[in-house]
Design an enzyme around this catalytic site. Sequence first.
Site, PDB file in Angstrom:
ATOM      1  N   ASP A  18       0.891  -1.272  -0.206  1.00 49.38           N
ATOM      2  CA  ASP A  18      -0.111   0.047  -0.055  1.00 49.38           C
ATOM      3  C   ASP A  18       0.833   1.389   0.042  1.00 49.38           C
ATOM      4  O   ASP A  18       0.521   2.142  -0.736  1.00 49.38           O
ATOM      5  CB  ASP A  18      -0.833   0.035   1.187  1.00 49.38           C
ATOM      6  CG  ASP A  18      -0.353  -0.223   2.536  1.00 49.38           C
ATOM      7  OD1 ASP A  18       0.633  -0.410   2.705  1.00 49.38           O
ATOM      8  OD2 ASP A  18      -1.439   0.190   3.660  1.00 49.38           O
ATOM      9  N   GLY A 102      -4.470  -6.288  18.186  1.00 44.46           N
ATOM     10  CA  GLY A 102      -2.865  -6.760  18.138  1.00 44.46           C
ATOM     11  C   GLY A 102      -2.842  -7.905  17.128  1.00 44.46           C
ATOM     12  O   GLY A 102      -1.799  -8.566  17.393  1.00 44.46           O
ATOM     13  N   GLY A 104      -3.225  -8.211  14.055  1.00 41.01           N
ATOM     14  CA  GLY A 104      -2.895  -8.027  12.592  1.00 41.01           C
ATOM     15  C   GLY A 104      -4.302  -8.130  11.911  1.00 41.01           C
ATOM     16  O   GLY A 104      -4.409  -8.261  10.535  1.00 41.01           O
ATOM     17  N   LEU A 105      -5.556  -7.789  12.682  1.00 43.51           N
ATOM     18  CA  LEU A 105      -6.795  -7.764  11.778  1.00 43.51           C
ATOM     19  C   LEU A 105      -7.287  -6.306  11.934  1.00 43.51           C
ATOM     20  O   LEU A 105      -8.605  -6.080  11.975  1.00 43.51           O
ATOM     21  CB  LEU A 105      -7.908  -8.518  12.667  1.00 43.51           C
ATOM     22  CG  LEU A 105      -7.399 -10.258  12.613  1.00 43.51           C
ATOM     23  CD1 LEU A 105      -8.433 -10.881  13.303  1.00 43.51           C
ATOM     24  CD2 LEU A 105      -7.276 -10.712  11.237  1.00 43.51           C
ATOM     25  N   SER A 106      -6.606  -5.112  12.164  1.00 44.69           N
ATOM     26  CA  SER A 106      -6.918  -3.790  12.266  1.00 44.69           C
ATOM     27  C   SER A 106      -7.650  -3.325  13.245  1.00 44.69           C
ATOM     28  O   SER A 106      -9.018  -2.661  12.989  1.00 44.69           O
ATOM     29  CB  SER A 106      -7.284  -3.423  10.694  1.00 44.69           C
ATOM     30  OG  SER A 106      -6.102  -3.589   9.889  1.00 44.69           O
ATOM     31  N   SER A 107      -7.495  -3.877  14.334  1.00 47.26           N
ATOM     32  CA  SER A 107      -8.501  -3.245  15.378  1.00 47.26           C
ATOM     33  C   SER A 107      -8.386  -1.743  15.447  1.00 47.26           C
ATOM     34  O   SER A 107      -9.241  -0.934  15.746  1.00 47.26           O
ATOM     35  CB  SER A 107      -8.183  -3.962  16.647  1.00 47.26           C
ATOM     36  OG  SER A 107      -6.734  -3.856  16.999  1.00 47.26           O
ATOM     37  N   ASP A 152      -5.743  -0.516   5.798  1.00 48.04           N
ATOM     38  CA  ASP A 152      -6.831  -0.767   6.523  1.00 48.04           C
ATOM     39  C   ASP A 152      -7.811   0.044   6.882  1.00 48.04           C
ATOM     40  O   ASP A 152      -9.025  -0.453   6.822  1.00 48.04           O
ATOM     41  CB  ASP A 152      -6.050  -0.859   7.948  1.00 48.04           C
ATOM     42  CG  ASP A 152      -4.711  -1.768   7.921  1.00 48.04           C
ATOM     43  OD1 ASP A 152      -4.706  -2.703   6.798  1.00 48.04           O
ATOM     44  OD2 ASP A 152      -3.876  -1.456   8.754  1.00 48.04           O
ATOM     45  N   TYR A 204       8.656  -2.162  11.011  1.00 50.95           N
ATOM     46  CA  TYR A 204       7.666  -1.832   9.862  1.00 50.95           C
ATOM     47  C   TYR A 204       8.224  -0.479   9.090  1.00 50.95           C
ATOM     48  O   TYR A 204       8.378  -0.688   8.080  1.00 50.95           O
ATOM     49  CB  TYR A 204       6.247  -1.394  10.408  1.00 50.95           C
ATOM     50  CG  TYR A 204       5.221  -1.280   9.536  1.00 50.95           C
ATOM     51  CD1 TYR A 204       4.331  -1.798   9.157  1.00 50.95           C
ATOM     52  CD2 TYR A 204       5.262   0.213   8.809  1.00 50.95           C
ATOM     53  CE1 TYR A 204       3.369  -1.682   8.123  1.00 50.95           C
ATOM     54  CE2 TYR A 204       4.196   0.591   8.076  1.00 50.95           C
ATOM     55  CZ  TYR A 204       3.394  -0.625   7.349  1.00 50.95           C
ATOM     56  OH  TYR A 204       2.396  -0.099   6.503  1.00 50.95           O
TER      57      TYR A 204
END
Length: 362
Positions: A18, A102, A104-107, A152, A204
């Site tokens: 992205d 936390g 990796g599911l874009s909370s 995200d 990152y």
Amino acid sequence: MIVTEAPGRINLIGEHTDYNQGFAMPIALDERTTVRFEPDDSGTVSLDSEEEADGVTFGLDVRRGDVQGWAAYPAGVVWALSEAGHRVVGGTMSVSSEVPIGAGLSSSAALECAVLLAMTAATGVELDPLDAARIAQRAENDFVGAPTGLMDQLASLNGHIDRALLIDFETSSVSPVTFDLAGSDLALLVVNSNAAHQHSTGEYASRRESCTRAAATLGVGSLRDVQGTEGVLERIDDATDRRRVRHILSENTRVLDCAEALTNKNFRRVGELMTQSHASMRDDFEITTPHIDLIAESAVRHGALGARMTGGGFGGCVIAVVPADAVGEIAESIEADIAAGGFPVPTVFTARAGAGASRVHV
Ligand code: GLA
């Protein structure tokens, strides 16, 4: 009382592309974060969350560094809205979330987008999804301090039931692609390693720096502008940066191939591309861990058509396309392999593509 909700996301394929203006293909999850907002004229926002012990109150003139921890995401949205020239109001905000934190599911994007929709509902500000996504991203980049891309937030705001979202980050365009695993007797298995990750830490950022440095060496504005692959990698002296670029270029191609395979319901091919993507993240971008690699390998060994880590990396979840009638058996086999490897017990569930963020009650 204003009530809004925004989903987490699973990225099916296209990792770290992205911020390189490339391609990715996430789905929004059914799991969502809900915000209840009662506006008032206090000039402050009082926040509490079912998931967090302590509430936080901050003024509408909140500045970077004033708020830490989970509350920095909502505070960052209020800050970013006002930086963009939009009115903000005080009130009481209560957050609850079904999106694992936390993992990796874009909370974080789910929280940002739900807060943004609540605040703009209160002020009557209408933003199109792209502007809203950019404001939420600014909250995360410039207030929280995590140098993440736009995927995200775009996924959370544009989610679509039974559709994957093919995103071209050069134009920020989002094209729905049919994502119907159940119709082919398949399911999307999610294995949450329960090893938490964080994007405000250095790994990152260092991946991002490699990409920026390599783009400068190649004389292009972003890696998206690299034409073909012939002779390209040889021009990058640093062996690590060269591998990073190889991941981005090959991953962009895999995303487009995967969109085509999904459209053609060629799930064998989808699976192959997912497994190749995992190998590229493991060997070239180096964002997986032995724990995550074990989960992905185990899934394929026990009958998945393909498996890959999803999200920014260094922990989080592995996704796998599996025959629907073998979900239980494959999940148990993966759990046994993980236990034998000495890693913590994972949380395993199936997911489908859900709707995007919305105002439930205004
Ligand atoms: C995180 C970031 C995204 C994206 C992914 C990797 O989820 O928030 O912007 O870069 O990592 O694909």
